[in-house]
Write a protein that holds these residues in place. Structure first.
Motif, PDB file in Angstrom:
ATOM      1  N   LYS A   1       0.821  -1.209   0.000  1.00 19.87           N
ATOM      2  CA  LYS A   1       0.000   0.000   0.000  1.00 19.87           C
ATOM      3  C   LYS A   1       0.858   1.263   0.000  1.00 19.87           C
ATOM      4  CE  LYS A   1      -4.149  -2.103   1.930  1.00 19.87           C
ATOM      5  NZ  LYS A   1      -4.989  -2.332   3.131  1.00 19.87           N
TER       6      LYS A   1
ATOM      7  N   THR B   1       3.701   1.602  -1.339  1.00 20.62           N
ATOM      8  CA  THR B   1       4.392   1.765  -2.623  1.00 20.62           C
ATOM      9  C   THR B   1       3.410   1.979  -3.770  1.00 20.62           C
ATOM     10  OG1 THR B   1       4.404  -0.641  -2.819  1.00 20.62           O
ATOM     11  CG2 THR B   1       6.429   0.379  -2.012  1.00 20.62           C
ATOM     12  N   GLY B   2       2.119   1.960  -3.474  1.00 19.93           N
ATOM     13  CA  GLY B   2       1.113   2.151  -4.522  1.00 19.93           C
ATOM     14  C   GLY B   2       0.902   0.911  -5.369  1.00 19.93           C
TER      15      GLY B   2
ATOM     16  N   PHE C   1      -6.409  -2.396  -6.177  1.00 20.81           N
ATOM     17  CA  PHE C   1      -7.808  -2.159  -5.827  1.00 20.81           C
ATOM     18  C   PHE C   1      -8.635  -2.413  -7.082  1.00 20.81           C
ATOM     19  CE2 PHE C   1      -5.262   0.209  -2.836  1.00 20.81           C
ATOM     20  CZ  PHE C   1      -5.944   0.086  -1.628  1.00 20.81           C
TER      21      PHE C   1
ATOM     22  N   GLU D   1     -10.480  -0.607  -8.945  1.00 20.52           N
ATOM     23  CA  GLU D   1     -10.399   0.329 -10.082  1.00 20.52           C
ATOM     24  C   GLU D   1      -9.111   0.124 -10.883  1.00 20.52           C
ATOM     25  OE1 GLU D   1     -10.601   4.433  -8.710  1.00 20.52           O
ATOM     26  OE2 GLU D   1      -8.450   4.482  -8.424  1.00 20.52           O
ATOM     27  N   ASP D   2      -8.201  -0.683 -10.347  1.00 20.42           N
ATOM     28  CA  ASP D   2      -6.967  -0.998 -11.079  1.00 20.42           C
ATOM     29  C   ASP D   2      -7.110  -2.274 -11.907  1.00 20.42           C
ATOM     30  OD1 ASP D   2      -5.955   1.117  -9.570  1.00 20.42           O
ATOM     31  OD2 ASP D   2      -5.332  -0.232  -7.954  1.00 20.42           O
TER      32      ASP D   2
ATOM     33  N   LEU E   1     -12.744   6.103   0.980  1.00 22.19           N
ATOM     34  CA  LEU E   1     -12.043   6.828  -0.088  1.00 22.19           C
ATOM     35  C   LEU E   1     -12.248   6.145  -1.429  1.00 22.19           C
ATOM     36  CD1 LEU E   1     -10.168   9.424   0.007  1.00 22.19           C
ATOM     37  CD2 LEU E   1     -11.098   8.607   2.138  1.00 22.19           C
TER      38      LEU E   1
ATOM     39  N   THR F   1     -14.759   4.257  -3.937  1.00 20.19           N
ATOM     40  CA  THR F   1     -16.204   4.136  -4.129  1.00 20.19           C
ATOM     41  C   THR F   1     -16.557   2.675  -4.437  1.00 20.19           C
ATOM     42  OG1 THR F   1     -16.026   4.639  -6.487  1.00 20.19           O
ATOM     43  CG2 THR F   1     -16.352   6.506  -5.000  1.00 20.19           C
TER      44      THR F   1
ATOM     45  N   GLY G   1     -10.846  -0.444  -0.464  1.00 18.55           N
ATOM     46  CA  GLY G   1     -10.468   0.874   0.037  1.00 18.55           C
ATOM     47  C   GLY G   1     -11.447   1.456   1.033  1.00 18.55           C
TER      48      GLY G   1
ATOM     49  N   ARG H   1     -18.493   9.584  -6.883  1.00 17.67           N
ATOM     50  CA  ARG H   1     -18.638  10.042  -5.489  1.00 17.67           C
ATOM     51  C   ARG H   1     -20.068  10.494  -5.229  1.00 17.67           C
ATOM     52  NH1 ARG H   1     -16.666   8.606  -1.012  1.00 17.67           N
ATOM     53  NH2 ARG H   1     -14.721   8.382  -2.183  1.00 17.67           N
TER      54      ARG H   1
ATOM     55  N   ARG I   1      -2.855   6.906 -15.181  1.00 19.92           N
ATOM     56  CA  ARG I   1      -3.402   5.586 -14.828  1.00 19.92           C
ATOM     57  C   ARG I   1      -3.629   4.719 -16.058  1.00 19.92           C
ATOM     58  NH1 ARG I   1      -5.691   4.106 -10.174  1.00 19.92           N
ATOM     59  NH2 ARG I   1      -7.192   2.882 -11.358  1.00 19.92           N
ATOM     60  N   ASP I   2      -4.298   5.287 -17.067  1.00 17.90           N
ATOM     61  CA  ASP I   2      -4.733   4.465 -18.204  1.00 17.90           C
ATOM     62  C   ASP I   2      -3.684   4.330 -19.297  1.00 17.90           C
ATOM     63  OD1 ASP I   2      -7.050   4.231 -16.805  1.00 17.90           O
ATOM     64  OD2 ASP I   2      -8.146   5.744 -17.949  1.00 17.90           O
TER      65      ASP I   2
ATOM     66  N   THR J   1      -0.889   3.072 -11.512  1.00 15.32           N
ATOM     67  CA  THR J   1      -2.205   3.075 -10.881  1.00 15.32           C
ATOM     68  C   THR J   1      -2.160   3.409  -9.380  1.00 15.32           C
ATOM     69  OG1 THR J   1      -2.003   0.701 -10.568  1.00 15.32           O
ATOM     70  CG2 THR J   1      -3.200   1.425 -12.522  1.00 15.32           C
ATOM     71  N   GLY J   2      -0.993   3.832  -8.903  1.00 17.51           N
ATOM     72  CA  GLY J   2      -0.890   4.192  -7.484  1.00 17.51           C
ATOM     73  C   GLY J   2      -1.731   5.408  -7.133  1.00 17.51           C
ATOM     74  N   ALA J   3      -1.831   6.371  -8.055  1.00 17.68           N
ATOM     75  CA  ALA J   3      -2.704   7.534  -7.832  1.00 17.68           C
ATOM     76  C   ALA J   3      -4.142   7.064  -8.002  1.00 17.68           C
ATOM     77  CB  ALA J   3      -2.379   8.640  -8.818  1.00 17.68           C
ATOM     78  N   LYS J   4      -5.016   7.476  -7.084  1.00 20.61           N
ATOM     79  CA  LYS J   4      -6.381   6.930  -7.066  1.00 20.61           C
ATOM     80  C   LYS J   4      -7.413   7.995  -7.390  1.00 20.61           C
ATOM     81  CE  LYS J   4      -5.040   2.860  -5.722  1.00 20.61           C
ATOM     82  NZ  LYS J   4      -4.638   2.023  -6.846  1.00 20.61           N
ATOM     83  N   LYS J   5      -8.557   7.516  -7.906  1.00 20.81           N
ATOM     84  CA  LYS J   5      -9.678   8.421  -8.154  1.00 20.81           C
ATOM     85  C   LYS J   5     -10.695   8.213  -7.040  1.00 20.81           C
ATOM     86  CE  LYS J   5     -11.067   9.259 -12.456  1.00 20.81           C
ATOM     87  NZ  LYS J   5     -11.750   9.125 -13.768  1.00 20.81           N
ATOM     88  N   GLY J   6     -10.687   9.102  -6.070  1.00 18.76           N
ATOM     89  CA  GLY J   6     -11.605   8.954  -4.940  1.00 18.76           C
ATOM     90  C   GLY J   6     -12.838   9.812  -5.075  1.00 18.76           C
TER      91      GLY J   6
ATOM     92  N   ILE K   1       3.631   7.992  -6.974  1.00 17.14           N
ATOM     93  CA  ILE K   1       4.068   7.131  -5.867  1.00 17.14           C
ATOM     94  C   ILE K   1       5.060   6.070  -6.358  1.00 17.14           C
ATOM     95  CG2 ILE K   1       2.128   5.479  -6.070  1.00 17.14           C
ATOM     96  CD1 ILE K   1       3.679   6.693  -2.764  1.00 17.14           C
ATOM     97  N   GLU K   2       4.891   5.631  -7.608  1.00 19.60           N
ATOM     98  CA  GLU K   2       5.802   4.622  -8.158  1.00 19.60           C
ATOM     99  C   GLU K   2       7.219   5.177  -8.295  1.00 19.60           C
ATOM    100  OE1 GLU K   2       2.820   5.375  -9.391  1.00 19.60           O
ATOM    101  OE2 GLU K   2       1.648   3.517  -9.552  1.00 19.60           O
TER     102      GLU K   2
ATOM    103  N   ALA L   1       9.949   5.112  -4.921  1.00 19.90           N
ATOM    104  CA  ALA L   1      10.835   3.987  -4.600  1.00 19.90           C
ATOM    105  C   ALA L   1      11.213   3.307  -5.901  1.00 19.90           C
ATOM    106  CB  ALA L   1      10.119   3.011  -3.681  1.00 19.90           C
TER     107      ALA L   1
ATOM    108  N   GLY M   1      -5.415   1.950   2.740  1.00 16.87           N
ATOM    109  CA  GLY M   1      -4.358   2.186   1.759  1.00 16.87           C
ATOM    110  C   GLY M   1      -4.746   3.021   0.557  1.00 16.87           C
ATOM    111  N   PHE M   2      -6.009   3.371   0.453  1.00 23.76           N
ATOM    112  CA  PHE M   2      -6.458   4.088  -0.747  1.00 23.76           C
ATOM    113  C   PHE M   2      -5.939   5.530  -0.762  1.00 23.76           C
ATOM    114  CE2 PHE M   2      -9.601   5.503  -3.926  1.00 23.76           C
ATOM    115  CZ  PHE M   2      -9.607   4.415  -4.771  1.00 23.76           C
TER     116      PHE M   2
ATOM    117  N   THR N   1      -3.161   6.439   0.869  1.00 25.92           N
ATOM    118  CA  THR N   1      -1.738   6.435   1.248  1.00 25.92           C
ATOM    119  C   THR N   1      -0.822   7.087   0.210  1.00 25.92           C
ATOM    120  OG1 THR N   1      -2.231   4.396   2.445  1.00 25.92           O
ATOM    121  CG2 THR N   1       0.082   4.973   2.190  1.00 25.92           C
ATOM    122  N   PRO N   2      -0.915   6.705  -1.085  1.00 21.02           N
ATOM    123  CA  PRO N   2      -0.015   7.351  -2.045  1.00 21.02           C
ATOM    124  C   PRO N   2      -0.170   8.870  -2.065  1.00 21.02           C
ATOM    125  CG  PRO N   2      -1.017   5.405  -3.021  1.00 21.02           C
ATOM    126  CD  PRO N   2      -1.733   5.650  -1.719  1.00 21.02           C
TER     127      PRO N   2
END
Lengths: 788, 163
Positions: free
Chosen positions: A27, A29-30, A34, A36-37, A206, A208, A257, A290, B28-29, B34-39, B75-76, B79, B100-101, B103-104
């Motif tokens: 988590k 390190t991304g 989830f 959506e991935d 966070l 959906t 999430g 959302r 992402r696409d 995909t570490g950055a999330k759409k919340g 986030i990738e 590291a 973890g959603f 976290t990045p």
């Protein structure tokens, strides 16, 4: 029954330590996946057309133009999937049929090659409605003249113990009595009555909601989902579609999430299933925006609660009557069982001889209310704990002292008739009192202290199963359908297996829940996982260990009883030096083709008949909060100086995760107490976004002192009970009680906004002026005639 | 479609993007980061936070065409060779990760803070992550993690701190 010597005798390797969470690195390190991935070849994207009316008859739906749009692969309406689903009461449709019952209800859905196309196609669907009178308030909805939301209520299938009242908007009525309340009130010197209400709160995970569904031509359904409980969901789907459970495979996303109760049942999943039911052999994804989280997922039940308590002058409580209304919105969702649990705990964790509780689950034309952290605990505790302070105040007794005097203890009888055992609540209150220097330290002008405590049932009796696979090298897979939603279940279950089997913690990995591989679990809810799945995982590990020891005993020509496993090595108890690794034991027996399989199943047995959602519990979640505040008399703003948060966890298997839950619960409790609310104007909902519905940020968080109380439970794994569900529950009343202590105003309606405080202060000041005019100095400055 | 040049985590990309493509969707696409999330998709939750030219930005609110020639860290990129950034290690050590959603997002806000201000006060730490919503932790362990790294920057040694 409390097993207090458990932890003093045993020395543990993994239990009671706080190893790095098994999911922390992926988590941070991304890399954690989830939903959506996740993408599948040929995946279609679904979008849902939603009702703009709170209550309306659907006269016609014309999908022809949408279907012809390039990129659209299909349009589905309720007529294509004319079946009902639900958990305790099967009243919900996959998409609305005949009428819509709330603004935001799904009416039709489109699957297309991408989300933009699907969204655009929605605007080409023509729906004709005939608007019907709507009802939003639960007390209005129970009136005989209220519009009926479900005409077919009497015909719906439901679980035993759920009592819908046909011809009304009441989808469950729960009733509980202990002793004789009439007699109790007749004996009282003083009777105090109060009314409390709570508003809507949304989980605001966070991530959906999302479901990806594929159904093939043979009615075999696969659902990938952000779902907290794959088996419960499988059952709901199989029941609704009338297909065998084996044909329904529910696979959880590797990580979810956030949950807080919001991701059970069919939310985004319902539309994905409806689309896939019509458009076969294609994975179809529905991912909520959302806004849909606010309009079309679920919320915490708004409630109206009346309390009446009879007391003697010396502070003895003679009776308590409670009447509760939980507004469940347009469909029952988990409302019937939430109402049941709210009712069971309606009188609070107190030893009261005569109790009567009535709780009604009421339909309204609002979005669905369902499970949310605490179930109905926060509403019930808001009422009974604000009321307790009010009663103490009327009697002129210190509120903490009043609670300590009445809080139940082992051997007392709960309102449900169950004998109390393994009660650590008094210790929670006492520790908070100590840390706050209750009764000793004054905080100064416009500052105050408050306490509140709570009980919450754990859903009983429901089972959990686990498999343990020991690999050739001694590492271990734990197969369990408990979902990792952020609470740390993967970590604590691996700790339990590591401890029981005698291997290092990082040798154990928990599999992602999948109904085709991981065994049965009723749900990841109710703070039941550590106890129930913990027991199953422990039993599975013990089973595997027994088999390994038996194999090793043959190799070492000794008895299995003389052997133990530690650090992944089997050794003679009398002679720690001579040891074989698990890998060696398996290798020497089976060459390069070996495994050991352990299995475990836990089901709580109570000495009462088996009921769906029993009113007797295998354990109670018990905790308390203390709050110190400062109130600004000019603006009505509340500054929280410090929060003390205590829970009786039985045994802290991972202490750092316990404090993490205590801290997170404070944040959610504070939001509920101070600002989270849905704002409506008639049928319109004005704040469906995180910009207008504010949840606490880092800046709003006060200093928190987490307090772990360990009153071991003899049936819990290593004495453990649960924690996460209820760390928010008693915070709002503790805060309200602190505000009363600070400025002498009692707020009855959540959230406690500055406007409400200012209004209450104004009323007090007007009353004072009036009283001065009446020249009655005895009660000046005190709205209730008590200590302020 | 318009062609833009973008440096992401040190690698240069030439990308064809639509005028309404958001940076979040592009990374992402198109880049599979995909570490950055759409919340929320409205700039309210901070789960999509990335660093652009040293500043934390909301990638769901940033048009990709406006990022031509810019340097992005996701986030990738924190590291790159499997080693953990001190903030990532602190997140693990201080048990600051739950679902973890988010976290990045907060890790990148914290990195941008510490890169520009190695010795932030606690208030500066809280302000830096105020745009990163977290529903799980109550933020305490997140603040502890960031403060521990800031403390090390100041020469204060803070070890693994689990309460």
């Amino acid at each position: 029954m409390a097993n207090t010597d458990l932890d003093s005798v045993e020395q543990y390797d993994a239990i009671g330590t706080s190893p790095d969470r098994s999911d922390a690195k992926s988590k941070a390190t991304g890399r954690a996946v989830f939903i959506e991935d996740m993408h599948f070849r040929g995946m279609l994207y679904g979008k849902v057309l939603r009702s703009k009316f709170a209550h309306a008859r659907i006269l016609s739906i014309d999908t022809a133009r949408a279907e012809k749009m390039p990129g659209v692969r299909g349009v589905v309406t309720g007529a294509d999937i004319p079946v009902l689903h639900g958990e305790a009461l099967k009243d919900d449709c996959f998409l609305a049929r005949d009428k819509v019952r709330y603004r935001g209800e799904g009416v039709a859905a489109v699957a297309a090659v991408d989300e933009e196309t699907a969204e655009e196609a929605l605007s080409l669907i023509d729906v004709c409605y005939e608007e019907l009178p709507a009802v939003f308030d639960p007390e209005e909805a129970i009136k005989p003249e209220a519009p009926l939301i479900h005409e077919q209520l009497g015909a719906y299938r439901h679980a035993p113990g759920i009592e819908p009242i046909s011809g009304t908007n009441i989808c469950n009525y729960f009733h509980l009595e202990k002793g004789d309340v009439d007699k109790g009130f007749a004996e009282a010197d003083l009777i105090i009555e109060d009314k409390f209400t709570t508003g809507m709160q949304q989980h605001c995970t966070l991530e959906t909601h999302c479901g990806i569904c594929l159904i093939d031509d043979d009615n075999r359904l696969t659902l990938w989902a952000t779902n907290d409980s794959p088996y419960r969901t499988r059952k709901e789907i199989a029941d609704a579609l009338k297909i065998p459970q084996i044909n329904v495979r529910v696979i959880c996303a590797p990580y979810i999430g956030g949950n807080f109760g919001g991701k059970g049942g069919l939310k985004a999943e319902a539309a994905a299933i409806a689309l896939a039911w019509k458009i076969r052999n294609k994975p179809i994804r529905v991912l909520f925006t959302r806004e849909e989280e606010f309009t079309s997922a679920i919320v915490r039940h708004p409630s109206v609660i009346y309390l009446k308590t009879g007391v003697k002058k010396d502070g003895a409580i003679t009776a308590r009557a409670v009447r509760m209304y939980f507004a469940t919105g347009a469909y029952a969702e988990k409302g019937p069982t939430i109402t049941r649990f709210g009712g069971v705990s309606g009188a609070g964790p107190y030893n009261i001889p005569n109790v009567k509780i009535e709780a009604s689950c009421v339909y309204t034309n609002r979005q669905l209310s369902g499970a949310m952290r605490g179930y109905s605990g926060p509403q019930a505790a808001w009422a009974y704990e604000s009321h307790m302070d009010n009663v103490a105040c009327k009697l002129g007794i210190d509120p903490l002292e009043f609670r300590l005097r009445h809080v139940y203890t082992d051997g007392d009888t709960h309102a449900s008739g169950q004998e109390i055992y393994s009660e650590g609540l008094k210790e929670c209150l006492e520790k908070i009192g100590e840390r706050m220097e209750w009764g000793k330290k004054s905080l100064g002008r416009n500052r105050g202290k408050g306490v509140a405590c709570m009980e919450r049932a754990v859903k009983t009796p429901f089972g959990s199963a686990a498999f343990v696979k020991v690999n050739e090298d001694g590492t271990v897979d734990l197969l369990s359908s408990t979902t990792e939603v952020g609470q740390g279940a993967d970590t604590v279950l691996c700790q339990i297996v590591a401890e029981e089997l005698g291997v290092p913690f990082d040798w154990v990995k928990k599999a992602t829940p999948d109904t085709s591989t991981t065994p049965y679990d009723t749900s990841t809810t109710s703070s039941r996982s550590t106890f129930h799945m913990g027991n199953a995982a422990k039993a599975a590990a013990a089973d595997a260990k027994g088999q390994i020891l038996k194999l090793a005993a043959e190799l070492l020509k000794t008895n299995a009883d003389d052997l133990a496993i530690k650090g992944g090595n089997v050794y003679l108890k009398d002679n720690g030096g001579s040891s074989l690794s698990i890998a060696q034991v398996l290798g020497k027996h089976f060459g390069h083709s070996a495994t050991v399989l352990g299995r475990g199943f836990y089901y709580p047995h109570l000495e009462v008949p088996v009921e769906y959602f029993s009113t007797h519990m295998i354990f109670w979640l018990l905790g308390a909060h203390g709050v110190e505040v400062e109130v600004n008399r000019q603006t009505g703003e509340v500054k929280i100086l410090k929060v003390y948060a205590a829970m009786d966890v039985g045994k802290a298997l991972h202490p750092s995760n316990c404090t993490a839950q205590l801290e997170g619960g404070v944040s959610m409790g504070l939001g509920f107490a101070l600002y989270e609310n849905f704002i409506f104007r008639g049928g319109d909902f004005l704040n469906p976004s995180l910009l207008d519905y504010k949840i606490p940020t880092a800046l709003e968080m006060p200093e928190i002192e987490p307090i772990i109380v360990e009153c071991a439970h003899e049936e819990g794994p290593y004495g453990a009970k649960g924690i996460g569900e209820t760390t928010n529950v008693s915070l709002p009343p503790a805060l309200a009680n602190a505000i009363y202590d600070a400025v002498g105003v009692r707020i009855h309606e959540l959230p406690i906004t500055p406007e409400k405080i200012l209004y209450a202060l104004k009323q007090v000041s007007e009353k004072k002026t009036q009283q001065r005019a009446d020249a009655d100095p005895a009660t000046v400055g005190n709205p209730f005639g008590g200590k302020k | 479609m318009k062609t833009i040049m973008l440096t992401v985590n040190g690698e240069a990309y030439e990308l064809a993007v639509a005028p309404n493509d958001m940076l979040l969707d592009v990374i992402r696409d198109k880049l599979d980061l995909t570490g950055a999330k759409k919340g929320c998709d409205t700039g309210a939750c901070g789960a999509c936070t990335v660093i652009m030219d040293g500043e934390p930005i909301l990638s769901c609110m940033t048009l990709a065409v406006r990022c031509h020639g810019r340097e992005i860290t996701t986030i990738e990129g924190l590291a790159p060779r499997g080693e953990l950034h001190p903030l990532q290690q602190a997140a693990i050590d201080h048990n600051a990760v739950q679902c973890g959603f988010c976290t990045p997002g907060w890790l990148l806000s914290a990195k941008a803070l510490l890169d520009g201000n190695p010795h932030p006060s606690q208030e500066e730490v809280r302000t830096a992550i105020a745009g990163n919503l977290c529903r799980c932790t109550g933020y305490k362990k997140i603040e502890d993690a960031i403060s521990a790294v800031a403390g090390r920057n100041q020469g204060v040694v803070k070890g693994k701190n689990r309460d």
